[in-house]
Every structure is written in C-alpha cells, then in structure tokens.
Design an enzyme around this catalytic site. Sequence first.
Site, PDB file in Angstrom:
ATOM      1  N   ASN A  92     -62.975 -69.771  85.184  1.00  0.00           N
ATOM      2  CA  ASN A  92     -63.047 -69.985  86.612  1.00  0.00           C
ATOM      3  C   ASN A  92     -61.750 -71.159  87.294  1.00  0.00           C
ATOM      4  OD1 ASN A  92     -66.504 -70.197  86.056  1.00  0.00           O
ATOM      5  ND2 ASN A  92     -65.133 -68.487  87.020  1.00  0.00           N
ATOM      6  N   HIS A 195     -69.924 -64.266  91.362  1.00  0.00           N
ATOM      7  CA  HIS A 195     -68.805 -64.012  91.258  1.00  0.00           C
ATOM      8  C   HIS A 195     -68.234 -63.481  91.029  1.00  0.00           C
ATOM      9  CE1 HIS A 195     -67.692 -67.931  89.720  1.00  0.00           C
ATOM     10  NE2 HIS A 195     -67.128 -68.696  90.322  1.00  0.00           N
ATOM     11  N   CYS A 291     -67.030 -64.634  81.223  1.00  0.00           N
ATOM     12  CA  CYS A 291     -66.340 -66.001  81.735  1.00  0.00           C
ATOM     13  C   CYS A 291     -65.973 -67.016  81.088  1.00  0.00           C
ATOM     14  CB  CYS A 291     -67.754 -66.257  83.261  1.00  0.00           C
ATOM     15  SG  CYS A 291     -69.746 -66.281  83.011  1.00  0.00           S
TER      16      CYS A 291
HETATM   17  N1  ARG Z   1     -72.557 -72.745  86.595  1.00  0.00           N
HETATM   18  C1  ARG Z   1     -71.102 -72.214  86.537  1.00  0.00           C
HETATM   19  C2  ARG Z   1     -70.976 -72.319  87.880  1.00  0.00           C
HETATM   20  O1  ARG Z   1     -71.926 -71.856  88.932  1.00  0.00           O
HETATM   21  C3  ARG Z   1     -71.667 -71.114  86.213  1.00  0.00           C
HETATM   22  C4  ARG Z   1     -70.107 -70.315  86.283  1.00  0.00           C
HETATM   23  C5  ARG Z   1     -69.796 -68.452  85.780  1.00  0.00           C
HETATM   24  N2  ARG Z   1     -68.803 -68.563  85.431  1.00  0.00           N
HETATM   25  C6  ARG Z   1     -68.287 -66.649  85.943  1.00  0.00           C
HETATM   26  N3  ARG Z   1     -67.067 -66.390  86.800  1.00  0.00           N
HETATM   27  N4  ARG Z   1     -69.092 -66.059  86.615  1.00  0.00           N
HETATM   28  O2  ARG Z   1     -69.869 -72.627  88.537  1.00  0.00           O
END
Ligand code: ARG
Length: 297
Positions: A92, A195, A291
């Site tokens: 991220n 995402h 991720c």
């Molecule tokens: N708890 C994190 C958030 O909500 C999870 C991120 C997961 N990342 C992803 N690329 N799906 O930011």
Amino acid sequence: MAFAEAPPLTRHLSIKDLKGMPLPRAVLMCAPDYFDVVDVKNPFMANQLGRVDIPLALKQWQDLTHVLESVGIEVQLIPPLPNCEDMVFCANPIFAGLDGENRRAVVLSQMRYGSRQPEVVAHAAWFEGHGYRVIPIGEPGCLFEGSGDALWHPGRRLIWGGYGHRTSKEIYRKISEIFDAPVMLLELPTEWFYHLDTCLGLLDENTALVYPPALTGAGMDLIRSLIPCVIEVDAEEATQAMACNAAAFSGKYVVSQRGAPRVGRKLRERGFHVIEVETSEFMKSGGSVFCMKMYLF
Ligand code: ARG
C-alpha cells in the site's frame, strides 16, 4: 491512448501490442512485529479488535516468506515501525515499477487513514537507499494507496487502476505519465472490495481472477476486452478466502490463501502451480497474500 474506462476505446488494443515489462524478480515484505487490529478501516476489521493471534500471525508470515523463497523469489525486508500496525501490508505505501526509460521508480502513496502515512515515509527512505527514483504523487486532496489499487499487467506496460475508496481516479494521469503506460480505470463500487487487489488477481499475461460483483459492468467489459482468460471467482471464495488476493510469480506459481478449492482446480487445469498458505490472522485486517508484499522489478 492513456486512459480507458470502457471498451470502445480499447477495441483496437490488444495485450500483445503493448510494450513488454519484466516480471517481478523479488518482493519487499515487512515482519508483523507490531501487527494488530486496533481500528476499523475496512469491513473485514469490524469485530476483530484485539482478536489477532500475534504468535500465529508471525508464524504465518514466516511460512509465507519461505514459500516465496521456495519458488525462487528473493525476499527483501523493510524494518517494521512501532505504532504502524498495518505495515505488514507492504503493497500500500508505494507503487513500484520501471519508468519510461526503464529506471526503477516508486510513487509515494497518500493514504486514506493518517495512521498509515508514517509507513509511506519509511518506504520512501528504504527505496531511496536502494537506488529507486522516489516520486511524491503530489496531488493535494487526492488519495492513492499504491499497489493495493494500481496493478501492473504481468509482462506488459499496462496498469489497471482501481479507484473509489482508497485511491482517487485523478491520480492515474500522473501514474500513466511516470510509467509510460496506459491505465485501465476500474471503479470499485462495493464496501468489502475496497482495494482492486481484493477483486482482481492478474496471474499472467492472459489470465486473471475476477470477482465480477465488486466491479461495474463497464469495468468487467474492459477486463474481458483485454484479458483472454477471465476466471470468475464465486462470492464464498472471494470473501472467505480472499481468492483474488493471490500473488503470481514467474507466470507459473500462484500463492494463495487456502480454502478456495474451486479457483484452485481451475488454475491447475490451466497449468498453474498453486501453493496454498494460511493468512487467517491478516485477513482479520482485510488483507492476504497479494498485499503482504510489494513486487520489485
Ligand atoms: N488493514 C489494512 C487497511 O485497511 C489492510 C490493507 C490491505 N491491503 C490491500 N492492498 N488489500 O488499510
């Protein structure tokens, strides 16, 4: 053509006409020393506060690193920061790739939740120290969550750009310029698939896993117009096993959360080598294999 949101613009475009991109040679990961669920940033996190089994999370993360090494992928590490409980989700804080002149470059994210912004600062320093050109996205008021929403098409200079929850559509103009790649925009209209990497898994040049209800009709048309083999994932496997959040390596290995037998069978029929792992503790935070790493080129 830098952008497309629906097939008419792509009618004459074929994946084969796009410039090549190398496949990732390594990944960046971050140990879950400070991992936890302390707030609710996405629906997976509701009711999970304080429910993470920390020793189990550490074991699952170590097992995942061993699996990646076993398929020939180098695992590089960024040190975890206290109070950055989501830093294990390395996809991220930045978007990494090769720019138009094939130089390594990263664009820094502008995270939706301020508590995750220190991760971006740490990543900027790490990538600077490793010879990457580090570029702030620099679009005031816009959001960008890196490789959670911007996905390279395997082996080609093409980017799929998810937007709606964590990323603003507007930032893709700059991404397209920096990486000299057309961006295919995909709106994310549902709450659970926040995402793009939760509902689209690009496995090789011709194959993708998709959960259609998480995309719009126009988005699905775009995907089908460009990707010859679209494997649809059902609701159970898409949510319970986050099946689209699998990660592919060398166009051949697919590392995915266990508990998606129907997807697994379809992938094996198509010649992929599927390796199942357990990421239960990380799914409590809304993320799985894809991720938990950043592809490095
Ligand atoms: N708890 C994190 C958030 O909500 C999870 C991120 C997961 N990342 C992803 N690329 N799906 O930011």
